[in-house]
Motif scaffolding. Sequence first.
Motif, short mmCIF file in Angstrom:
data_model
loop_
_atom_site.label_atom_id
_atom_site.label_comp_id
_atom_site.label_asym_id
_atom_site.label_seq_id
_atom_site.Cartn_x
_atom_site.Cartn_y
_atom_site.Cartn_z
N HIS A 183 0.98 -1.25 -0.05
CA HIS A 183 -0.04 -0.14 -0.01
C HIS A 183 0.99 1.21 -0.03
O HIS A 183 0.61 2.11 -0.89
CB HIS A 183 -0.97 0.02 1.23
CG HIS A 183 -1.50 1.36 1.47
ND1 HIS A 183 -2.75 1.75 0.41
CD2 HIS A 183 -1.62 2.25 2.46
CE1 HIS A 183 -3.35 2.93 0.92
NE2 HIS A 183 -2.78 3.33 2.05
N PHE A 184 2.07 1.25 0.68
CA PHE A 184 2.84 2.69 0.89
C PHE A 184 3.53 2.80 -0.23
O PHE A 184 3.87 3.78 -0.64
CB PHE A 184 3.54 2.26 2.16
CG PHE A 184 3.18 2.31 3.56
CD1 PHE A 184 2.15 3.19 3.72
CD2 PHE A 184 3.86 1.86 4.47
CE1 PHE A 184 1.59 3.27 4.96
CE2 PHE A 184 3.48 1.86 5.80
CZ PHE A 184 2.27 2.73 6.09
N ASP A 185 3.77 1.52 -1.35
CA ASP A 185 4.58 1.87 -2.47
C ASP A 185 3.57 2.02 -3.75
O ASP A 185 3.89 2.30 -4.68
CB ASP A 185 5.25 0.37 -2.75
CG ASP A 185 6.54 0.36 -1.69
OD1 ASP A 185 6.86 1.21 -1.10
OD2 ASP A 185 6.93 -0.94 -1.50
N ASN A 186 2.21 1.83 -3.28
CA ASN A 186 1.16 1.87 -4.53
C ASN A 186 0.86 3.48 -4.55
O ASN A 186 0.95 4.10 -3.77
CB ASN A 186 0.08 0.99 -4.08
CG ASN A 186 -0.60 0.80 -5.33
OD1 ASN A 186 -1.49 1.77 -5.71
ND2 ASN A 186 -0.83 -0.35 -5.65
N HIS A 187 0.20 3.67 -5.68
CA HIS A 187 -0.67 5.00 -5.97
C HIS A 187 -1.42 5.45 -5.16
O HIS A 187 -1.82 6.69 -4.86
CB HIS A 187 -0.63 5.09 -7.71
CG HIS A 187 -1.91 4.48 -8.04
ND1 HIS A 187 -3.00 5.19 -8.09
CD2 HIS A 187 -2.18 3.37 -8.32
CE1 HIS A 187 -4.10 4.19 -8.55
NE2 HIS A 187 -3.50 3.08 -8.66
N TRP A 188 -2.19 4.62 -4.50
CA TRP A 188 -3.23 4.81 -4.02
C TRP A 188 -3.13 5.76 -2.54
O TRP A 188 -3.44 6.65 -2.08
CB TRP A 188 -4.31 3.78 -3.45
CG TRP A 188 -5.01 3.05 -4.35
CD1 TRP A 188 -4.80 1.72 -4.98
CD2 TRP A 188 -5.78 3.76 -5.54
NE1 TRP A 188 -5.69 1.65 -6.04
CE2 TRP A 188 -6.24 2.88 -6.54
CE3 TRP A 188 -6.54 5.04 -5.52
CZ2 TRP A 188 -7.02 2.93 -7.59
CZ3 TRP A 188 -7.04 5.46 -6.72
CH2 TRP A 188 -7.61 4.38 -7.60
N TYR A 189 -2.01 5.19 -1.98
CA TYR A 189 -1.38 5.88 -0.94
C TYR A 189 -0.65 7.12 -1.19
O TYR A 189 -1.03 8.17 -0.60
CB TYR A 189 -0.04 5.00 -0.20
CG TYR A 189 0.69 5.58 0.84
CD1 TYR A 189 -0.12 5.85 2.27
CD2 TYR A 189 1.94 6.25 0.78
CE1 TYR A 189 0.72 6.56 3.31
CE2 TYR A 189 2.46 6.72 1.61
CZ TYR A 189 1.96 7.13 2.89
OH TYR A 189 2.70 7.47 3.93
N LYS A 190 -0.01 7.06 -2.29
CA LYS A 190 0.84 8.36 -2.74
C LYS A 190 -0.15 9.38 -3.24
O LYS A 190 -0.06 10.71 -3.05
CB LYS A 190 1.70 7.94 -3.84
CG LYS A 190 3.04 7.25 -3.27
CD LYS A 190 3.81 6.81 -4.51
CE LYS A 190 4.79 5.72 -3.75
NZ LYS A 190 5.57 5.22 -4.85
N ASP A 191 -1.42 8.95 -3.98
CA ASP A 191 -2.47 9.98 -4.38
C ASP A 191 -3.10 10.51 -3.34
O ASP A 191 -3.49 11.78 -3.36
CB ASP A 191 -3.27 9.15 -5.19
CG ASP A 191 -2.71 9.01 -6.59
OD1 ASP A 191 -1.59 9.19 -6.88
OD2 ASP A 191 -3.33 8.06 -7.44
N MET A 192 -3.36 9.72 -2.26
CA MET A 192 -3.93 10.51 -1.27
C MET A 192 -3.16 11.38 -0.40
O MET A 192 -3.73 12.45 0.16
CB MET A 192 -4.44 9.49 0.21
CG MET A 192 -4.97 9.76 1.42
SD MET A 192 -6.78 10.62 1.12
CE MET A 192 -7.67 9.15 1.49
#
Length: 115
Positions: free
Chosen positions: A66-75
Amino acid sequence: MAIIIAGWIDLDVEDVTDIIASAKAHIDGAYTENGCIHYIWTKDVFVPGRIHVYEEWSETADLQYHFDNHWYKDMGGHLRQFPRKGSQIRKFRVDLIEPVYDPSGTPRADFFTAK
């Protein structure tokens, strides 16, 4: 072993309702990731500008994904649009989970199945 993320974020705004509502795609996206059990962002009705965060992940590898994924970065990018006054978000490893109420319906502070 379950991982809990819990805490709060204080933003320099009176009402965070629209901020949370406009983050719905990021929240829904996190739920599509393996191991995401809960991913909840909610307004504190007593503290203006405060968002409460609660996440539950099945295991460490899922949270790291999750931390490496775009959903976390986008949030994170979404929230950076708003001035932050402070935050406290922590992670917890959970080695035992059981109901608050035992089989007789009594609330228990101890872990009755661990005995």
